[in-house]
Design a protein around this motif. Structure first.
Motif, PDB file in Angstrom:
ATOM      1  N   LEU A   1       0.851  -1.185   0.000  1.00  0.00           N
ATOM      2  CA  LEU A   1       0.000   0.000   0.000  1.00  0.00           C
ATOM      3  C   LEU A   1       0.886   1.234   0.000  1.00  0.00           C
ATOM      4  O   LEU A   1       1.736   1.397   0.881  1.00  0.00           O
ATOM      5  N   ILE A   2       0.690   2.078  -0.992  1.00  0.00           N
ATOM      6  CA  ILE A   2       1.420   3.339  -1.092  1.00  0.00           C
ATOM      7  C   ILE A   2       0.382   4.449  -1.111  1.00  0.00           C
ATOM      8  O   ILE A   2      -0.582   4.391  -1.887  1.00  0.00           O
ATOM      9  N   ILE A   3       0.560   5.439  -0.240  1.00  0.00           N
ATOM     10  CA  ILE A   3      -0.389   6.546  -0.148  1.00  0.00           C
ATOM     11  C   ILE A   3       0.310   7.835  -0.538  1.00  0.00           C
ATOM     12  O   ILE A   3       1.406   8.131  -0.065  1.00  0.00           O
ATOM     13  N   VAL A   4      -0.352   8.591  -1.404  1.00  0.00           N
ATOM     14  CA  VAL A   4       0.162   9.872  -1.876  1.00  0.00           C
ATOM     15  C   VAL A   4      -0.907  10.933  -1.596  1.00  0.00           C
ATOM     16  O   VAL A   4      -2.084  10.727  -1.912  1.00  0.00           O
ATOM     17  N   ASN A   5      -0.496  12.048  -0.978  1.00  0.00           N
ATOM     18  CA  ASN A   5      -1.412  13.166  -0.770  1.00  0.00           C
ATOM     19  C   ASN A   5      -1.573  13.910  -2.086  1.00  0.00           C
ATOM     20  O   ASN A   5      -0.582  14.311  -2.702  1.00  0.00           O
ATOM     21  N   ILE A   6      -2.812  14.101  -2.512  1.00  0.00           N
ATOM     22  CA  ILE A   6      -3.076  14.785  -3.779  1.00  0.00           C
ATOM     23  C   ILE A   6      -2.489  16.196  -3.758  1.00  0.00           C
ATOM     24  O   ILE A   6      -1.935  16.661  -4.757  1.00  0.00           O
ATOM     25  N   ASP A   7      -2.570  16.889  -2.606  1.00  0.00           N
ATOM     26  CA  ASP A   7      -2.042  18.253  -2.487  1.00  0.00           C
ATOM     27  C   ASP A   7      -0.543  18.333  -2.755  1.00  0.00           C
ATOM     28  O   ASP A   7      -0.030  19.386  -3.117  1.00  0.00           O
ATOM     29  N   GLU A   8       0.187  17.223  -2.545  1.00  0.00           N
ATOM     30  CA  GLU A   8       1.638  17.223  -2.702  1.00  0.00           C
ATOM     31  C   GLU A   8       2.097  16.788  -4.097  1.00  0.00           C
ATOM     32  O   GLU A   8       3.290  16.706  -4.360  1.00  0.00           O
ATOM     33  N   LEU A   9       1.135  16.504  -4.975  1.00  0.00           N
ATOM     34  CA  LEU A   9       1.484  16.087  -6.334  1.00  0.00           C
ATOM     35  C   LEU A   9       1.823  17.305  -7.190  1.00  0.00           C
ATOM     36  O   LEU A   9       1.106  18.298  -7.175  1.00  0.00           O
ATOM     37  N   ASP A  10       2.913  17.202  -7.947  1.00  0.00           N
ATOM     38  CA  ASP A  10       3.300  18.267  -8.871  1.00  0.00           C
ATOM     39  C   ASP A  10       2.734  18.004 -10.266  1.00  0.00           C
ATOM     40  O   ASP A  10       2.982  18.770 -11.193  1.00  0.00           O
TER      41      ASP A  10
ATOM     42  N   ASP B   1      -4.508  12.496 -13.681  1.00  0.00           N
ATOM     43  CA  ASP B   1      -4.448  11.603 -14.844  1.00  0.00           C
ATOM     44  C   ASP B   1      -3.016  11.171 -15.143  1.00  0.00           C
ATOM     45  O   ASP B   1      -2.758  10.000 -15.435  1.00  0.00           O
ATOM     46  N   ASP B   2      -2.078  12.129 -15.062  1.00  0.00           N
ATOM     47  CA  ASP B   2      -0.669  11.798 -15.283  1.00  0.00           C
ATOM     48  C   ASP B   2      -0.177  10.847 -14.200  1.00  0.00           C
ATOM     49  O   ASP B   2       0.597   9.917 -14.475  1.00  0.00           O
ATOM     50  N   PHE B   3      -0.630  11.066 -12.957  1.00  0.00           N
ATOM     51  CA  PHE B   3      -0.223  10.196 -11.862  1.00  0.00           C
ATOM     52  C   PHE B   3      -0.745   8.779 -12.078  1.00  0.00           C
ATOM     53  O   PHE B   3      -0.028   7.802 -11.857  1.00  0.00           O
ATOM     54  N   VAL B   4      -1.997   8.675 -12.501  1.00  0.00           N
ATOM     55  CA  VAL B   4      -2.573   7.351 -12.767  1.00  0.00           C
ATOM     56  C   VAL B   4      -1.758   6.641 -13.855  1.00  0.00           C
ATOM     57  O   VAL B   4      -1.490   5.440 -13.761  1.00  0.00           O
ATOM     58  N   GLY B   5      -1.318   7.392 -14.869  1.00  0.00           N
ATOM     59  CA  GLY B   5      -0.455   6.823 -15.905  1.00  0.00           C
ATOM     60  C   GLY B   5       0.836   6.279 -15.315  1.00  0.00           C
ATOM     61  O   GLY B   5       1.295   5.193 -15.683  1.00  0.00           O
TER      62      GLY B   5
ATOM     63  N   ILE C   1      -8.773   6.646  -5.767  1.00  0.00           N
ATOM     64  CA  ILE C   1      -8.637   8.078  -5.553  1.00  0.00           C
ATOM     65  C   ILE C   1      -9.726   8.547  -4.610  1.00  0.00           C
ATOM     66  O   ILE C   1     -10.911   8.268  -4.803  1.00  0.00           O
ATOM     67  N   ASP C   2      -9.310   9.254  -3.572  1.00  0.00           N
ATOM     68  CA  ASP C   2     -10.204   9.829  -2.565  1.00  0.00           C
ATOM     69  C   ASP C   2     -10.164  11.344  -2.765  1.00  0.00           C
ATOM     70  O   ASP C   2      -9.499  11.833  -3.668  1.00  0.00           O
ATOM     71  N   ASP C   3     -10.825  12.094  -1.902  1.00  0.00           N
ATOM     72  CA  ASP C   3     -10.798  13.558  -1.996  1.00  0.00           C
ATOM     73  C   ASP C   3      -9.397  14.117  -1.770  1.00  0.00           C
ATOM     74  O   ASP C   3      -9.011  15.098  -2.399  1.00  0.00           O
ATOM     75  N   THR C   4      -8.638  13.506  -0.860  1.00  0.00           N
ATOM     76  CA  THR C   4      -7.343  14.074  -0.473  1.00  0.00           C
ATOM     77  C   THR C   4      -6.151  13.166  -0.752  1.00  0.00           C
ATOM     78  O   THR C   4      -5.021  13.635  -0.728  1.00  0.00           O
ATOM     79  N   ILE C   5      -6.393  11.871  -0.968  1.00  0.00           N
ATOM     80  CA  ILE C   5      -5.282  10.929  -1.155  1.00  0.00           C
ATOM     81  C   ILE C   5      -5.523   9.998  -2.335  1.00  0.00           C
ATOM     82  O   ILE C   5      -6.649   9.823  -2.787  1.00  0.00           O
ATOM     83  N   ILE C   6      -4.428   9.415  -2.799  1.00  0.00           N
ATOM     84  CA  ILE C   6      -4.489   8.328  -3.776  1.00  0.00           C
ATOM     85  C   ILE C   6      -3.810   7.132  -3.124  1.00  0.00           C
ATOM     86  O   ILE C   6      -2.698   7.245  -2.617  1.00  0.00           O
ATOM     87  N   GLU C   7      -4.509   5.997  -3.117  1.00  0.00           N
ATOM     88  CA  GLU C   7      -3.947   4.754  -2.584  1.00  0.00           C
ATOM     89  C   GLU C   7      -3.571   3.873  -3.763  1.00  0.00           C
ATOM     90  O   GLU C   7      -4.389   3.636  -4.651  1.00  0.00           O
ATOM     91  N   ILE C   8      -2.334   3.398  -3.764  1.00  0.00           N
ATOM     92  CA  ILE C   8      -1.848   2.508  -4.806  1.00  0.00           C
ATOM     93  C   ILE C   8      -1.625   1.141  -4.169  1.00  0.00           C
ATOM     94  O   ILE C   8      -0.996   1.041  -3.117  1.00  0.00           O
ATOM     95  N   TYR C   9      -2.158   0.092  -4.814  1.00  0.00           N
ATOM     96  CA  TYR C   9      -2.038  -1.260  -4.293  1.00  0.00           C
ATOM     97  C   TYR C   9      -1.110  -2.079  -5.174  1.00  0.00           C
ATOM     98  O   TYR C   9      -1.151  -1.960  -6.400  1.00  0.00           O
ATOM     99  N   THR C  10      -0.277  -2.907  -4.529  1.00  0.00           N
ATOM    100  CA  THR C  10       0.644  -3.778  -5.256  1.00  0.00           C
ATOM    101  C   THR C  10       0.600  -5.178  -4.662  1.00  0.00           C
ATOM    102  O   THR C  10       0.118  -5.371  -3.542  1.00  0.00           O
TER     103      THR C  10
END
Length: 175
Positions: free
Chosen positions: A63-72, A76-80, A92-101
Protein backbone atom coordinates in the motif's frame (compact mmCIF):
# COMPACT_ATOMS: atom_id res chain seq x y z
CA UNK A 1 24.61 -14.61 27.80
CA UNK A 2 20.96 -13.73 28.28
CA UNK A 3 20.22 -14.11 24.58
CA UNK A 4 16.48 -13.96 24.07
CA UNK A 5 14.60 -15.69 21.29
CA UNK A 6 11.76 -13.71 19.80
CA UNK A 7 8.99 -15.22 17.75
CA UNK A 8 6.41 -13.62 15.53
CA UNK A 9 2.83 -14.54 16.37
CA UNK A 10 -0.49 -13.46 14.88
CA UNK A 11 -3.54 -13.30 17.13
CA UNK A 12 -7.04 -13.06 15.74
CA UNK A 13 -10.35 -12.08 17.22
CA UNK A 14 -13.50 -10.03 17.05
CA UNK A 15 -14.23 -6.62 18.47
CA UNK A 16 -17.55 -4.96 19.25
CA UNK A 17 -19.98 -4.90 16.33
CA UNK A 18 -18.41 -8.00 14.74
CA UNK A 19 -15.25 -6.16 13.66
CA UNK A 20 -12.49 -8.59 12.63
CA UNK A 21 -9.10 -7.84 14.20
CA UNK A 22 -5.65 -9.30 13.54
CA UNK A 23 -2.74 -8.54 15.86
CA UNK A 24 0.85 -9.08 14.78
CA UNK A 25 3.18 -9.50 17.77
CA UNK A 26 6.87 -10.16 18.37
CA UNK A 27 7.47 -11.78 21.72
CA UNK A 28 9.94 -13.63 23.88
CA UNK A 29 7.09 -15.05 25.98
CA UNK A 30 4.16 -16.48 24.05
CA UNK A 31 2.06 -17.09 27.19
CA UNK A 32 2.46 -13.53 28.47
CA UNK A 33 1.55 -12.05 25.10
CA UNK A 34 -1.52 -14.23 24.70
CA UNK A 35 -2.66 -13.34 28.21
CA UNK A 36 -2.12 -9.60 27.68
CA UNK A 37 -3.90 -9.59 24.34
CA UNK A 38 -6.78 -11.74 25.62
CA UNK A 39 -7.18 -9.35 28.57
CA UNK A 40 -7.32 -6.27 26.29
CA UNK A 41 -9.87 -7.94 24.00
CA UNK A 42 -12.18 -8.94 26.86
CA UNK A 43 -11.79 -5.60 28.71
CA UNK A 44 -12.87 -3.74 25.56
CA UNK A 45 -15.86 -5.85 24.48
CA UNK A 46 -14.04 -8.21 22.13
CA UNK A 47 -13.06 -11.88 22.03
CA UNK A 48 -9.72 -13.44 21.16
CA UNK A 49 -10.42 -16.19 18.63
CA UNK A 50 -8.78 -19.28 17.22
CA UNK A 51 -6.04 -19.12 14.60
CA UNK A 52 -7.63 -18.60 11.20
CA UNK A 53 -10.93 -17.21 12.46
CA UNK A 54 -10.45 -13.82 10.73
CA UNK A 55 -7.26 -14.17 8.63
CA UNK A 56 -9.30 -15.24 5.62
CA UNK A 57 -10.92 -11.78 5.62
CA UNK A 58 -7.59 -10.03 4.98
CA UNK A 59 -5.22 -10.00 2.03
CA UNK A 60 -1.52 -9.13 2.16
CA UNK A 61 -0.87 -6.17 -0.16
CA UNK A 62 1.58 -3.38 -0.74
CA UNK A 63 0.00 0.00 0.00
CA UNK A 64 1.42 3.34 -1.09
CA UNK A 65 -0.39 6.55 -0.15
CA UNK A 66 0.16 9.87 -1.88
CA UNK A 67 -1.41 13.17 -0.77
CA UNK A 68 -3.08 14.79 -3.78
CA UNK A 69 -2.04 18.25 -2.49
CA UNK A 70 1.64 17.22 -2.70
CA UNK A 71 1.48 16.09 -6.33
CA UNK A 72 3.30 18.27 -8.87
CA UNK A 73 1.44 16.51 -11.69
CA UNK A 74 -2.23 16.03 -12.51
CA UNK A 75 -4.22 13.04 -11.31
CA UNK A 76 -4.45 11.60 -14.84
CA UNK A 77 -0.67 11.80 -15.28
CA UNK A 78 -0.22 10.20 -11.86
CA UNK A 79 -2.57 7.35 -12.77
CA UNK A 80 -0.46 6.82 -15.91
CA UNK A 81 2.63 6.58 -13.69
CA UNK A 82 0.85 4.13 -11.38
CA UNK A 83 0.09 1.87 -14.34
CA UNK A 84 3.66 2.21 -15.65
CA UNK A 85 5.07 1.38 -12.20
CA UNK A 86 3.48 -2.05 -12.17
CA UNK A 87 0.89 -1.19 -9.53
CA UNK A 88 -2.02 -3.59 -9.36
CA UNK A 89 -4.78 -1.08 -8.59
CA UNK A 90 -5.42 2.39 -7.24
CA UNK A 91 -8.18 4.31 -5.50
CA UNK A 92 -8.64 8.08 -5.55
CA UNK A 93 -10.20 9.83 -2.57
CA UNK A 94 -10.80 13.56 -2.00
CA UNK A 95 -7.34 14.07 -0.47
CA UNK A 96 -5.28 10.93 -1.15
CA UNK A 97 -4.49 8.33 -3.78
CA UNK A 98 -3.95 4.75 -2.58
CA UNK A 99 -1.85 2.51 -4.81
CA UNK A 100 -2.04 -1.26 -4.29
CA UNK A 101 0.64 -3.78 -5.26
CA UNK A 102 1.39 -7.43 -4.82
CA UNK A 103 3.77 -7.87 -1.84
CA UNK A 104 6.45 -9.22 -4.20
CA UNK A 105 6.44 -6.06 -6.37
CA UNK A 106 5.99 -3.52 -3.56
CA UNK A 107 9.64 -2.41 -3.33
CA UNK A 108 9.95 -2.10 -7.10
CA UNK A 109 6.82 0.10 -7.31
CA UNK A 110 7.94 2.19 -4.31
CA UNK A 111 11.37 2.77 -5.92
CA UNK A 112 9.68 3.73 -9.18
CA UNK A 113 7.65 6.50 -7.51
CA UNK A 114 10.69 7.76 -5.62
CA UNK A 115 12.69 7.87 -8.88
CA UNK A 116 9.88 10.03 -10.31
CA UNK A 117 10.25 12.39 -7.31
CA UNK A 118 6.75 11.57 -6.04
CA UNK A 119 6.42 12.32 -2.32
CA UNK A 120 4.94 9.29 -0.54
CA UNK A 121 2.81 9.88 2.53
CA UNK A 122 3.01 6.20 3.52
CA UNK A 123 4.41 3.02 1.99
CA UNK A 124 4.10 -0.43 3.58
CA UNK A 125 3.15 -4.04 3.09
CA UNK A 126 -0.03 -4.49 5.09
CA UNK A 127 -3.08 -6.68 5.57
CA UNK A 128 -6.06 -5.13 3.80
CA UNK A 129 -9.59 -6.22 4.69
CA UNK A 130 -11.53 -7.72 1.80
CA UNK A 131 -14.71 -6.16 3.19
CA UNK A 132 -15.50 -3.72 5.96
CA UNK A 133 -18.02 -3.38 8.77
CA UNK A 134 -19.61 0.06 9.17
CA UNK A 135 -19.72 1.12 12.81
CA UNK A 136 -20.75 4.26 14.63
CA UNK A 137 -21.73 5.65 18.01
CA UNK A 138 -20.79 3.68 21.10
CA UNK A 139 -19.59 0.69 19.06
CA UNK A 140 -17.14 2.94 17.19
CA UNK A 141 -15.78 4.28 20.49
CA UNK A 142 -15.34 0.75 21.85
CA UNK A 143 -13.55 -0.47 18.72
CA UNK A 144 -11.21 2.54 18.67
CA UNK A 145 -10.42 1.98 22.38
CA UNK A 146 -9.75 -1.72 21.72
CA UNK A 147 -7.41 -1.02 18.79
CA UNK A 148 -5.59 1.73 20.72
CA UNK A 149 -5.19 -0.50 23.79
CA UNK A 150 -3.81 -3.34 21.65
CA UNK A 151 -1.34 -0.97 19.94
CA UNK A 152 -0.05 0.16 23.35
CA UNK A 153 1.06 -3.37 24.33
CA UNK A 154 4.84 -3.76 24.16
CA UNK A 155 4.79 -6.98 22.11
CA UNK A 156 2.30 -5.70 19.52
CA UNK A 157 3.85 -4.68 16.21
CA UNK A 158 0.71 -3.99 14.16
CA UNK A 159 -3.08 -4.14 14.48
CA UNK A 160 -5.28 -4.72 11.43
CA UNK A 161 -9.07 -4.36 11.51
CA UNK A 162 -11.95 -4.25 9.03
CA UNK A 163 -14.05 -1.42 10.47
CA UNK A 164 -15.25 1.63 8.59
CA UNK A 165 -16.29 4.72 10.52
CA UNK A 166 -17.94 7.47 8.41
CA UNK A 167 -15.90 10.72 8.36
CA UNK A 168 -18.64 12.73 10.06
CA UNK A 169 -18.78 10.12 12.82
CA UNK A 170 -15.00 10.32 13.31
CA UNK A 171 -15.25 14.08 13.66
CA UNK A 172 -17.95 13.72 16.33
CA UNK A 173 -15.75 11.25 18.22
CA UNK A 174 -13.03 13.90 18.41
CA UNK A 175 -10.46 12.08 16.23
Amino acid sequence: LGAETFEEITYEGYGPGGVAIMVSAMTDNRNRSASDIRHVFSKNGGNLGETGCVAWMFQKKGLIIVNIDELDIGEDDFVGLAIESGAEDYQIDDTIIEIYTEPETFEEVEKFFKSENISLSNAEVTMLPQNTVKIQGEIAKQVLNLVESLEELDDVQQVYANFDIPDEELESLGD
